[in-house]
Every structure is written in structure tokens, then in C-alpha cells.
Scaffold this motif. Structure first.
Motif, PDB file in Angstrom:
ATOM      1  N   ASN A 266       0.827  -1.212   0.000  1.00 22.40           N
ATOM      2  CA  ASN A 266       0.000   0.000   0.000  1.00 22.40           C
ATOM      3  C   ASN A 266       0.860   1.261   0.000  1.00 22.40           C
ATOM      4  OD1 ASN A 266      -2.395  -1.441   0.042  1.00 22.40           O
ATOM      5  ND2 ASN A 266      -2.555  -1.417   2.284  1.00 22.40           N
ATOM      6  N   LEU A 267       1.941   1.206   0.755  1.00 22.95           N
ATOM      7  CA  LEU A 267       2.842   2.352   0.818  1.00 22.95           C
ATOM      8  C   LEU A 267       3.481   2.621  -0.536  1.00 22.95           C
ATOM      9  CD1 LEU A 267       4.394   4.486   2.464  1.00 22.95           C
ATOM     10  CD2 LEU A 267       6.094   2.732   2.971  1.00 22.95           C
ATOM     11  N   MET A 268       3.947   1.558  -1.200  1.00 22.53           N
ATOM     12  CA  MET A 268       4.576   1.718  -2.502  1.00 22.53           C
ATOM     13  C   MET A 268       3.601   2.305  -3.529  1.00 22.53           C
ATOM     14  SD  MET A 268       7.776   0.971  -2.425  1.00 22.53           S
ATOM     15  CE  MET A 268       7.871   1.651  -0.786  1.00 22.53           C
ATOM     16  N   GLU A 269       2.339   1.896  -3.411  1.00 20.85           N
ATOM     17  CA  GLU A 269       1.315   2.418  -4.318  1.00 20.85           C
ATOM     18  C   GLU A 269       1.091   3.912  -4.081  1.00 20.85           C
ATOM     19  OE1 GLU A 269      -1.143   2.270  -7.473  1.00 20.85           O
ATOM     20  OE2 GLU A 269       0.001   0.546  -6.719  1.00 20.85           O
ATOM     21  N   GLU A 270       1.042   4.297  -2.794  1.00 17.62           N
ATOM     22  CA  GLU A 270       0.855   5.704  -2.443  1.00 17.62           C
ATOM     23  C   GLU A 270       2.051   6.548  -2.884  1.00 17.62           C
ATOM     24  OE1 GLU A 270      -1.715   7.438  -1.065  1.00 17.62           O
ATOM     25  OE2 GLU A 270      -2.852   5.597  -1.407  1.00 17.62           O
ATOM     26  N   LEU A 271       3.253   6.004  -2.697  1.00 17.95           N
ATOM     27  CA  LEU A 271       4.453   6.737  -3.083  1.00 17.95           C
ATOM     28  C   LEU A 271       4.564   6.881  -4.592  1.00 17.95           C
ATOM     29  CD1 LEU A 271       7.042   5.235  -0.572  1.00 17.95           C
ATOM     30  CD2 LEU A 271       6.125   7.549  -0.580  1.00 17.95           C
ATOM     31  N   LYS A 272       4.086   5.866  -5.302  1.00 21.84           N
ATOM     32  CA  LYS A 272       4.079   5.936  -6.764  1.00 21.84           C
ATOM     33  C   LYS A 272       3.189   7.080  -7.233  1.00 21.84           C
ATOM     34  CE  LYS A 272       3.060   3.162 -10.892  1.00 21.84           C
ATOM     35  NZ  LYS A 272       2.513   1.869 -11.377  1.00 21.84           N
ATOM     36  N   LYS A 273       2.019   7.212  -6.617  1.00 19.31           N
ATOM     37  CA  LYS A 273       1.109   8.313  -6.954  1.00 19.31           C
ATOM     38  C   LYS A 273       1.746   9.656  -6.626  1.00 19.31           C
ATOM     39  CE  LYS A 273      -3.188   5.745  -6.154  1.00 19.31           C
ATOM     40  NZ  LYS A 273      -4.384   5.621  -5.264  1.00 19.31           N
ATOM     41  N   ASN A 280       8.482  15.515 -10.793  1.00 20.77           N
ATOM     42  CA  ASN A 280       9.941  15.513 -10.600  1.00 20.77           C
ATOM     43  C   ASN A 280      10.433  16.530  -9.570  1.00 20.77           C
ATOM     44  OD1 ASN A 280      10.470  13.426 -12.440  1.00 20.77           O
ATOM     45  ND2 ASN A 280      10.335  14.867 -14.158  1.00 20.77           N
ATOM     46  N   LYS A 281       9.486  17.086  -8.795  1.00 21.28           N
ATOM     47  CA  LYS A 281       9.910  17.976  -7.719  1.00 21.28           C
ATOM     48  C   LYS A 281      10.300  17.136  -6.506  1.00 21.28           C
ATOM     49  CE  LYS A 281       6.980  21.830  -9.153  1.00 21.28           C
ATOM     50  NZ  LYS A 281       5.803  22.649  -8.827  1.00 21.28           N
ATOM     51  N   LYS A 282      11.096  17.732  -5.637  1.00 21.25           N
ATOM     52  CA  LYS A 282      11.602  17.029  -4.472  1.00 21.25           C
ATOM     53  C   LYS A 282      10.490  16.807  -3.451  1.00 21.25           C
ATOM     54  CE  LYS A 282      15.845  15.989  -2.857  1.00 21.25           C
ATOM     55  NZ  LYS A 282      16.329  14.674  -3.072  1.00 21.25           N
ATOM     56  N   PHE A 283      10.399  15.603  -2.904  1.00 26.08           N
ATOM     57  CA  PHE A 283       9.488  15.366  -1.792  1.00 26.08           C
ATOM     58  C   PHE A 283      10.149  14.417  -0.802  1.00 26.08           C
ATOM     59  CE2 PHE A 283       8.172  11.662  -4.346  1.00 26.08           C
ATOM     60  CZ  PHE A 283       8.081  10.680  -3.373  1.00 26.08           C
ATOM     61  N   LYS A 284       9.689  14.509   0.441  1.00 20.98           N
ATOM     62  CA  LYS A 284      10.259  13.689   1.501  1.00 20.98           C
ATOM     63  C   LYS A 284       9.134  13.241   2.423  1.00 20.98           C
ATOM     64  CE  LYS A 284      14.246  14.953   3.202  1.00 20.98           C
ATOM     65  NZ  LYS A 284      15.283  15.678   3.963  1.00 20.98           N
ATOM     66  N   VAL A 285       9.093  11.959   2.730  1.00 18.26           N
ATOM     67  CA  VAL A 285       8.068  11.398   3.604  1.00 18.26           C
ATOM     68  C   VAL A 285       8.748  10.660   4.748  1.00 18.26           C
ATOM     69  CG1 VAL A 285       6.107   9.822   3.782  1.00 18.26           C
ATOM     70  CG2 VAL A 285       6.467  11.119   1.672  1.00 18.26           C
ATOM     71  N   SER A 286       8.310  10.922   5.981  1.00 19.52           N
ATOM     72  CA  SER A 286       8.860  10.214   7.134  1.00 19.52           C
ATOM     73  C   SER A 286       7.824   9.252   7.685  1.00 19.52           C
ATOM     74  CB  SER A 286       9.280  11.200   8.224  1.00 19.52           C
ATOM     75  OG  SER A 286      10.425  11.922   7.828  1.00 19.52           O
ATOM     76  N   MET A 287       8.267   8.048   7.997  1.00 23.65           N
ATOM     77  CA  MET A 287       7.415   7.041   8.625  1.00 23.65           C
ATOM     78  C   MET A 287       7.964   6.747  10.004  1.00 23.65           C
ATOM     79  SD  MET A 287       6.743   4.197   5.731  1.00 23.65           S
ATOM     80  CE  MET A 287       5.936   3.173   6.970  1.00 23.65           C
ATOM     81  N   ARG A 288       7.069   6.689  10.982  1.00 24.29           N
ATOM     82  CA  ARG A 288       7.514   6.483  12.361  1.00 24.29           C
ATOM     83  C   ARG A 288       6.656   5.431  13.034  1.00 24.29           C
ATOM     84  NH1 ARG A 288       8.805   5.827  17.150  1.00 24.29           N
ATOM     85  NH2 ARG A 288       9.784   7.319  18.470  1.00 24.29           N
ATOM     86  N   SER A 289       7.275   4.494  13.682  1.00 25.58           N
ATOM     87  CA  SER A 289       6.571   3.540  14.527  1.00 25.58           C
ATOM     88  C   SER A 289       7.250   3.562  15.891  1.00 25.58           C
ATOM     89  CB  SER A 289       6.624   2.129  13.934  1.00 25.58           C
ATOM     90  OG  SER A 289       7.936   1.604  14.031  1.00 25.58           O
ATOM     91  N   HIS A 290       6.737   2.776  16.824  1.00 25.92           N
ATOM     92  CA  HIS A 290       7.337   2.746  18.159  1.00 25.92           C
ATOM     93  C   HIS A 290       8.780   2.238  18.105  1.00 25.92           C
ATOM     94  CE1 HIS A 290       7.790   2.314  22.443  1.00 25.92           C
ATOM     95  NE2 HIS A 290       8.031   1.026  22.319  1.00 25.92           N
ATOM     96  N   ASN A 291       9.057   1.335  17.157  1.00 27.04           N
ATOM     97  CA  ASN A 291      10.361   0.669  17.125  1.00 27.04           C
ATOM     98  C   ASN A 291      11.342   1.233  16.105  1.00 27.04           C
ATOM     99  OD1 ASN A 291       9.718  -1.205  19.128  1.00 27.04           O
ATOM    100  ND2 ASN A 291       8.644  -2.488  17.665  1.00 27.04           N
ATOM    101  N   SER A 292      10.861   1.942  15.124  1.00 27.45           N
ATOM    102  CA  SER A 292      11.779   2.356  14.060  1.00 27.45           C
ATOM    103  C   SER A 292      11.240   3.574  13.320  1.00 27.45           C
ATOM    104  CB  SER A 292      11.988   1.204  13.069  1.00 27.45           C
ATOM    105  OG  SER A 292      10.742   0.774  12.554  1.00 27.45           O
TER     106      SER A 292
END
Length: 450
Positions: A266-273, A280-292
Motif C-alpha cells: 500500500n505504501l509503494m502504491e501511495e508513493l508511486k502516486k 519531478n519535484k523534491k518530496f520527503k516522507v517520514s514514517m515512524r513507529s514505536h520501534n523504528s
């Protein structure tokens, strides 16, 4: 900065309850904890003590409820959040109000509603003045359209806009007018209606609320070389065994192993969109869980780059992953954001500040917060059980608060400043002895064998 929180008929708070950041005239110590805004002094800290189930977390939840209601909507779960100690409370309006200062102006924003029905009964916004007077910016009553104050004189173009907005606004809805006036609407900074934006933004952006289920960490500081250098210096002072923090790029396969397959897909699909939309503009997404945590950004050739934290312990031959660290160390990384923050007018509200931390780490954190934010307009409000930091070398008496439940199971909040004590008194010892209340009271229990 926060001036005051007022809450009534919410969870364990049956009657109107007030947490104030206005300093007492009786307290002379720690004058550096008084931050002046246009000659009005406000306190830097509010440290809230109390037994389990006394109502400390409910106070934090009040902040959270206000922010969620303004930024999103009155939550569906609100129907059970009225104080249940009295039968009539399900029909009685609950009240929430924040008083705060932003850009040199003082505001009081609040609303009342029947929580069981999620029905808003009133809403208001006033501009406060230091001479004790107030100017009405808008008021709203049940079943009536909101009205601006008589002293709010709009330009013709803004007057036309407002009338259009009022026609679209459903006064019977469970949406706050402040929320509605920030939904896909733009304001010129010189507009007489700009207060709608200013107040909404403060509640949305300047209050950072952290509960045991949420995290403060964005990890944005870890991608800045200057900040990363400071992080490495700070982490060594806490004696966690970590000698170096760095950012490490990992492969797509390594990333995939860290996530459940369905979430990864699901994440890969969202990132593809997102990649297609970014043009081609710069974007950055952070993912956070309790462990990592992981940071994902696009490269020049349109591919995804994934990176994560890498931790070195002394002379250890192997590096450690973030999830391999103890709960206390991971908790410390969350709190580092507060130490690194350089923006003005932030209010951090944290439930269970000492969670997973050694008492000395908690004390060290407070000392560093003081040292790194000496003159900054930034406040720290937190609940805790940690009596060892109840120290007049760390806090003023009017910064220490207690919450306890009465015989009817209602929460009451009061400041240490109401007690007359010598300044050399050992506060933590007196607190644990029950001198100030807000400690557990145990009853006897006779165990009988069956």
C-alpha cells in the motif's frame, strides 16, 4: 504562548477547572522562568502531579480534544466524554477555552457543547487587553448565525466575503465556526478577518501534544548536518551507551523486510502516486513507529531513496538499529525534538514525561531544556509521577500543580503555591508523605484462603 486552559464537564472534571501560566506574586525564585510578552509575564513550565486515575491524563486530553475539534471536527467518540459523576451532566454543556498570545496579541477562544449529542451550544473569540478589557471578535449561539463584534469594522470586499461564508455555514452543524472559516479560505494579512487564520494556526501548529500513544518526533533534525552534530553531543550527555548517531541508506529489500507485506504494498502504491504528482519535484516522507523510523525521498532519476537511523555504541564492531535500543533510549530520541526546537511560541503538552526514563535522565532533560531555551518563548507542560524532580532548583512553586479526586470521584487541580512552606523544605519528601495531597491512598485488604 499559553496563558490559561479552562475546562468544565469533561471526563473527570465536573466543575470549571483552570490551569494558568500566570505567575504568582508570592514566588520570588527562578525569575528566569517568567517570560514577558508586552510586559505580561508568563511561566515557562507547568509540572502536574497526581496519583494514578487522578485526572492528569484527562487534562492533557482536554488540550488534545480542543485541537482535534478545531483542526478536524468534533470527534465521534466525544459522546461519552462528559463527566459521569452526576446524572444531569449528559445534558449539561461542556466548556473548553484557551487563552493565549500570538504575534503580540492576546486571545481567548472557546466553545461549549452537549457532548452526548455533539451539539455546539456556543462559540466565542475575544481579543484581550492588558488593562483588563476585551474586544468581541465573534460570538455564536445555538441555532443562530455567528456574528462579528461591533468593533470589527470590515472593508467592503471582506464584508461581501463574510456574508457569502455565513450563507454557506450551517449553524446547526457540529462544525466549529473557527474551523469553517479556515476551510479552503485565504486571508490577506492586512484583512480585519485575519484573526481567524491567526488563531486557527496557533491551535493547529503551536500546540504540540504527546500522549503515550503518540510521538513528537519528526526526525527532520537528523537530516541537517548542524543539527546532527548537536544530537551527537546531546546523546552523549545522557549516558545511553550511544557514541554516534548517523543516517544510513538502506535498500528496498531491507525496507520491505521491516514492514508487513500489505502495508509495504500500500505504501509503494501511495508513493508511486506521489511521485507522479510531484512532477519531478523534491518530496520527503517520514514514517515512524514505536520501534523504528524511515525517511523516503525521491532522487533526480525518479527512484526512491530510503534511509534510517544507525547507532554506534562505543567501540562495538557492529552498529545497532533503532528498534534494538531500550524503550528509555527510544523515548529520549522522541524528546530531543523539544531540545532542538528553535521556533518561538511553542507549547509542548506531554503526558507521562518520565515514561521509560531513569529519574536522573528526566532531571537532566529539564536542565538541558532550560539551558538551550533561556530566553525563548517556549513552554513545557507535562504530567509526571517523578517526585525527584520536585525541586525548587528546577521549578518555581507556582509551576508545580497537583491533581486529586474528591469523595465524589471528581478531579480537582491546585498549585503548590497555595501552601505556605519554607523555601528550604524538601518538597518531594513532603509530597510523598501526603502533605500536598494527590498521592494514592490505600485501604487494607484481608486475604482469605479458599
Amino acid at each position: 504562548m499559553l496563558i490559561k486552559l479552562i475546562v468544565d464537564n469533561f471526563k473527570s472534571f465536573n466543575k470549571e477547572t483552570e490551569l494558568t501560566m500566570i505567575p504568582s506574586n508570592k514566588t520570588r525564585k527562578k525569575v528566569d522562568h517568567k517570560i514577558s510578552v508586552k510586559s505580561t509575564p508568563l511561566l515557562k513550565y507547568a509540572v502536574i502531579y497526581g496519583a494514578n486515575a487522578a485526572g492528569k491524563s484527562n487534562l492533557v486530553e482536554a488540550f488534545n480534544f480542543i485541537q482535534y475539534s478545531v483542526v478536524k471536527a468534533i470527534p465521534a467518540y466525544a459522546t461519552t466524554m462528559f463527566c459521569k459523576s452526576e446524572e444531569n451532566n449528559s445534558k449539561r454543556a461542556s466548556t473548553f477555552e484557551l487563552q493565549f498570545t500570538v504575534n503580540g496579541k492576546f486571545y481567548a477562544y472557546g466553545f461549549s457543547l452537549i457532548l452526548k449529542e455533539r451539539k455546539i451550544t456556543a462559540e466565542w473569540l475575544y481579543q484581550l487587553y492588558q488593562n483588563g478589557t476585551a474586544k468581541t471578535l465573534f460570538e455564536r449561539e445555538l441555532g443562530k448565525k455567528p456574528q462579528l463584534g461591533e468593533d470589527v469594522l470590515l472593508e467592503k470586499v471582506d464584508e461581501i466575503k463574510l456574508q457569502t461564508y455565513l450563507e454557506d455555514f450551517d449553524e446547526k452543524s457540529n462544525m466549529l465556526f473557527l474551523s469553517f472559516m479556515n476551510k479552503e479560505k485565504k486571508y490577506n494579512p492586512n484583512s480585519k478577518m485575519f484573526f481567524f487564520k491567526e488563531v486557527f494556526n496557533w491551535i493547529n501548529e503551536n500546540m504540540e501534544i504527546c500522549t503515550p500513544q503518540t510521538s513528537l518526533t519528526s526526525f527532520e533534525y537528523y537530516y541537517d548536518d548542524a543539527s546532527l552534530t548537536i544530537i551527537n553531543e546531546l546523546i552523549k550527555t545522557f549516558d545511553t551507551g550511544i557514541s554516534k548517531v548517523s543516517i544510513n541508506e538502506i535498500s528496498r529489500d531491507e525496507f520491505k523486510k521491516e514492514l508487513p507485506e500489505s502495508i509495504f504494498d500500500n505504501l509503494m502504491e501511495e508513493l508511486k502516486k506521489k511521485l507522479e504528482e510531484s512532477d519531478n519535484k523534491k518530496f520527503k516522507v517520514s514514517m515512524r513507529s514505536h520501534n523504528s523510523f524511515f525517511n523516503i525521498e525521491n532522487t533526480k532519476n525518479g527512484e526512491l531513496k530510503v534511509s534510517t537511523i544507525k547507532l554506534t555504541h562505543g567501540n562495538s564492531f557492529y552498529d545497532f538499529k533503532f528498534k534494538e535500543e531500550s524503550d528509555g533510549t527510544r523515548r529520549l530520541f522522541e524528546l530531543l525534538d523539544i531540545l532542538l526546537n528553535k521556533s518561538e511560541n511553542k507549547v509542548y503538552v506531554i503526558d507521562e514525561m518520565e515514561r521509560s526514563l531513569h529519574p536522573k535522565l528526566t532531571s537532566k532533560f529539564i536542565e538541558l531544556f532550560d539551558r538551550l531555551h533561556p530566553d525563548q518563548k517556549i513552554q513545557l507542560i507535562f504530567t509526571t509521577h517523578e517526585s525527584t524532580i520536585m525541586d525548587q532548583e528546577l521549578f518555581r512553586r507556582d509551576e508545580i500543580w497537583f491533581v486529586e479526586r474528591d469523595k465524589d470521584n471528581n478531579s480537582n487541580i491546585y498549585s503548590l503555591d497555595k501552601f505556605k512552606e519554607r523555601y528550604d523544605k524538601k518538597l518531594s519528601k513532603a509530597y510523598l508523605e501526603g502533605r500536598y495531597g494527590a498521592v494514592p491512598v490505600f485501604t487494607s485488604f484481608n486475604f482469605k484462603e479458599v
